[in-house]
Design a protein around this motif. Structure first.
Motif: not given
Length: 208
Positions: A186-189, A194-196, A201-202
């Motif tokens: 779950a933490l990895l997901i 968050s990275a995606l 957003f960038s």
């Protein structure tokens, strides 16, 4: 031209290559005189690259300045060569071509006679490293500050009660997470999402 004494592992044969320069200087056409300067500078630059360093040719000449009997003459010859290459239609008189070629030849003899030998990978690496630190002092300062920080953090974690408590807490948390594959997954997901989202957003911000 006098015989040039070089090391047994010379990268180039200056005496042989300089014959082309002499032949071009004997011509009666100004185009040949300009070509003679270019040929002379090419030979000069081959030797210069073995004994000096720098981002530009002028930097390399200045960094090897103590080798030259007439560094001003070498710099003047370099400017003549630059004018030939950059200024369309620039013509060089025979006297100027002879003067530039003579300065470059003397510069070659100065470098070969005093400090020219084929360098090993270690010497090239050290020279390049010294030049990098000299031109990027902020990176050097940041690296030293980072090293000092690592040393202080290591001491804090290893030799203080609070540091050891922090280490035990982190190790205990890591053991707990590894023992719970569902939580770890779950933490990895969450990290991936968050990275995606950050990339999306960038990209939108750049398009605005």
């Amino acid at each position: 031209m006098n015989e040039i004494q070089t090391t047994a592992k010379d990268a180039i044969s200056v005496e042989t290559e300089w014959k082309r320069v002499d032949k071009l200087l004997e011509s009666k056409e100004d185009a040949a005189w300009a070509m003679a300067v270019l040929e002379a500078f090419k030979i000069f630059y081959q030797v210069l690259s073995e004994v000096s360093f720098g981002e530009t040719t002028e930097d390399k000449i200045h960094n090897a300045g103590e080798l030259f009997k007439d560094v001003r003459g070498v710099l003047a010859a370099e400017r003549v060569c630059r004018h030939i290459l950059e200024d369309i239609g620039h013509r060089v008189g025979k006297n100027d071509a002879n003067k530039a070629a003579a300065a470059l030849l003397q510069g070659i003899l100065d470098m070969i006679g005093r400090d020219w030998q084929e360098r090993g990978w270690w010497e090239r690496w050290v020279t390049g490293l010294n030049y990098f630190w000299g031109t990027h002092p902020r990176i050097l300062l940041g690296g030293l500050a980072g090293l000092l920080g690592v040393i202080l953090v290591t001491w804090f974690l290893a030799d203080t009660a609070i540091g050891q408590w922090v280490v035990n807490l982190v190790v205990g948390f890591a053991h707990f997470m590894i023992a719970q594959p569902v939580l770890l997954g779950a933490l990895l997901i969450v990290m991936l999402i968050s990275a995606l989202l950050g990339l999306v957003f960038s990209g939108r911000r750049h398009r605005l």
